[in-house]
Motif scaffolding. Structure first.
Motif, PDB file in Angstrom:
ATOM      1  N   ALA A  85       0.806  -1.042  -0.085  1.00  0.00           N
ATOM      2  CA  ALA A  85       0.050   0.076  -0.060  1.00  0.00           C
ATOM      3  C   ALA A  85       0.944   1.342   0.164  1.00  0.00           C
ATOM      4  CB  ALA A  85      -1.131   0.018   1.387  1.00  0.00           C
ATOM      5  N   ARG A  86       1.842   1.397   0.568  1.00  0.00           N
ATOM      6  CA  ARG A  86       2.654   2.264   0.949  1.00  0.00           C
ATOM      7  C   ARG A  86       3.575   2.607  -0.470  1.00  0.00           C
ATOM      8  NH1 ARG A  86       6.406   1.431   5.234  1.00  0.00           N
ATOM      9  NH2 ARG A  86       4.538   1.860   6.498  1.00  0.00           N
ATOM     10  N   LEU A  87       4.104   1.595  -0.784  1.00  0.00           N
ATOM     11  CA  LEU A  87       4.945   1.347  -1.957  1.00  0.00           C
ATOM     12  C   LEU A  87       3.998   2.040  -3.283  1.00  0.00           C
ATOM     13  CD1 LEU A  87       6.559  -1.927  -2.001  1.00  0.00           C
ATOM     14  CD2 LEU A  87       7.649   0.270  -1.723  1.00  0.00           C
ATOM     15  N   THR A  88       2.947   1.376  -3.644  1.00  0.00           N
ATOM     16  CA  THR A  88       1.961   1.916  -4.376  1.00  0.00           C
ATOM     17  C   THR A  88       1.484   3.338  -4.436  1.00  0.00           C
ATOM     18  OG1 THR A  88       0.107   0.834  -3.697  1.00  0.00           O
ATOM     19  CG2 THR A  88       1.424  -0.247  -5.564  1.00  0.00           C
ATOM     20  N   THR A  89       1.300   3.862  -3.084  1.00  0.00           N
ATOM     21  CA  THR A  89       0.891   5.164  -2.942  1.00  0.00           C
ATOM     22  C   THR A  89       1.921   6.215  -3.031  1.00  0.00           C
ATOM     23  OG1 THR A  89      -0.512   4.568  -1.132  1.00  0.00           O
ATOM     24  CG2 THR A  89       0.139   6.832  -1.250  1.00  0.00           C
ATOM     25  N   ILE A  90       3.160   5.905  -2.720  1.00  0.00           N
ATOM     26  CA  ILE A  90       4.253   6.790  -3.057  1.00  0.00           C
ATOM     27  C   ILE A  90       4.755   6.815  -4.519  1.00  0.00           C
ATOM     28  CG2 ILE A  90       6.849   7.117  -2.841  1.00  0.00           C
ATOM     29  CD1 ILE A  90       6.360   5.959   0.160  1.00  0.00           C
ATOM     30  N   ALA A  91       4.636   5.661  -5.228  1.00  0.00           N
ATOM     31  CA  ALA A  91       4.698   5.528  -6.586  1.00  0.00           C
ATOM     32  C   ALA A  91       3.735   6.183  -7.286  1.00  0.00           C
ATOM     33  CB  ALA A  91       4.853   4.200  -7.202  1.00  0.00           C
ATOM     34  N   ASN A  92       2.631   6.212  -7.097  1.00  0.00           N
ATOM     35  CA  ASN A  92       1.504   6.802  -7.389  1.00  0.00           C
ATOM     36  C   ASN A  92       1.424   8.236  -7.549  1.00  0.00           C
ATOM     37  OD1 ASN A  92      -1.142   6.772  -9.269  1.00  0.00           O
ATOM     38  ND2 ASN A  92      -1.767   7.611  -7.138  1.00  0.00           N
ATOM     39  N   ASP A  93       1.817   8.717  -6.402  1.00  0.00           N
ATOM     40  CA  ASP A  93       1.890  10.181  -6.074  1.00  0.00           C
ATOM     41  C   ASP A  93       2.910  10.900  -6.626  1.00  0.00           C
ATOM     42  OD1 ASP A  93      -0.544   9.844  -4.941  1.00  0.00           O
ATOM     43  OD2 ASP A  93       0.083  10.093  -2.833  1.00  0.00           O
ATOM     44  N   PHE A  94       4.008  10.375  -6.444  1.00  0.00           N
ATOM     45  CA  PHE A  94       5.456  10.965  -6.657  1.00  0.00           C
ATOM     46  C   PHE A  94       6.388  10.405  -7.916  1.00  0.00           C
ATOM     47  CE2 PHE A  94       4.180  11.669  -2.460  1.00  0.00           C
ATOM     48  CZ  PHE A  94       3.980  13.114  -2.340  1.00  0.00           C
ATOM     49  N   GLY A  95       5.969   9.137  -8.093  1.00  0.00           N
ATOM     50  CA  GLY A  95       6.753   8.346  -9.134  1.00  0.00           C
ATOM     51  C   GLY A  95       7.894   6.963  -8.543  1.00  0.00           C
ATOM     52  N   THR A  98      10.842   7.370  -6.507  1.00  0.00           N
ATOM     53  CA  THR A  98      10.878   7.811  -5.109  1.00  0.00           C
ATOM     54  C   THR A  98      10.646   7.209  -4.099  1.00  0.00           C
ATOM     55  OG1 THR A  98       8.750   8.820  -5.325  1.00  0.00           O
ATOM     56  CG2 THR A  98      10.317  10.318  -6.046  1.00  0.00           C
ATOM     57  N   VAL A  99      10.241   5.815  -4.614  1.00  0.00           N
ATOM     58  CA  VAL A  99       9.947   5.005  -3.544  1.00  0.00           C
ATOM     59  C   VAL A  99      10.926   4.437  -2.516  1.00  0.00           C
ATOM     60  CG1 VAL A  99       8.949   2.438  -3.341  1.00  0.00           C
ATOM     61  CG2 VAL A  99       8.186   3.887  -5.176  1.00  0.00           C
ATOM     62  N   PHE A 100      12.059   4.169  -2.972  1.00  0.00           N
ATOM     63  CA  PHE A 100      12.977   3.822  -1.991  1.00  0.00           C
ATOM     64  C   PHE A 100      13.883   5.183  -1.640  1.00  0.00           C
ATOM     65  CE2 PHE A 100      12.007  -0.117  -4.347  1.00  0.00           C
ATOM     66  CZ  PHE A 100      11.481  -0.833  -3.429  1.00  0.00           C
TER      67      PHE A 100
END
Length: 100
Positions: A85-95, A98-100
């Protein structure tokens, strides 16, 4: 198009992999020693993967946290790809960069 690999080819690939692993045991010993030294210094080990490798990282983490089938202390291991959930939220919002 037939996507199945003949059993003989799969067995041959497995034999090839086993030979490669046998010939490169020094690499695995080096990695194992690095992990042991990190734990001895009190460091945490971070693991990650993409796709099925993420599942492998989670499984390996669970083995270390689950005390490796021995009655010993739990090790400090974190798998970075466990919170989808966190990974896909960050990826969706910021790319994804930026996930790691």
């Amino acid at each position: 198009m037939n996507c199945e690999t003949p059993i003989e080819k799969q067995i041959e690939e497995s034999i090839h992999l086993m030979r490669y692993l046998h010939q490169n045991t020094s690499i695995f010993k080096f990695i194992a020693n690095q992990l042991v030294r990190a734990f001895q210094r009190g460091n945490k080990v971070l693991l990650f993967g993409n796709g099925s490798s993420a599942a492998n990282a989670e499984h390996f983490t669970d083995e270390l946290i689950g005390r490796l089938r021995h009655d010993c202390a739990t090790l400090a291991v974190i798998v970075l790809t466990a919170n989808t959930a966190r990974l896909t939220t960050i990826a969706n919002d910021f790319g994804y960069d930026t996930v790691f």
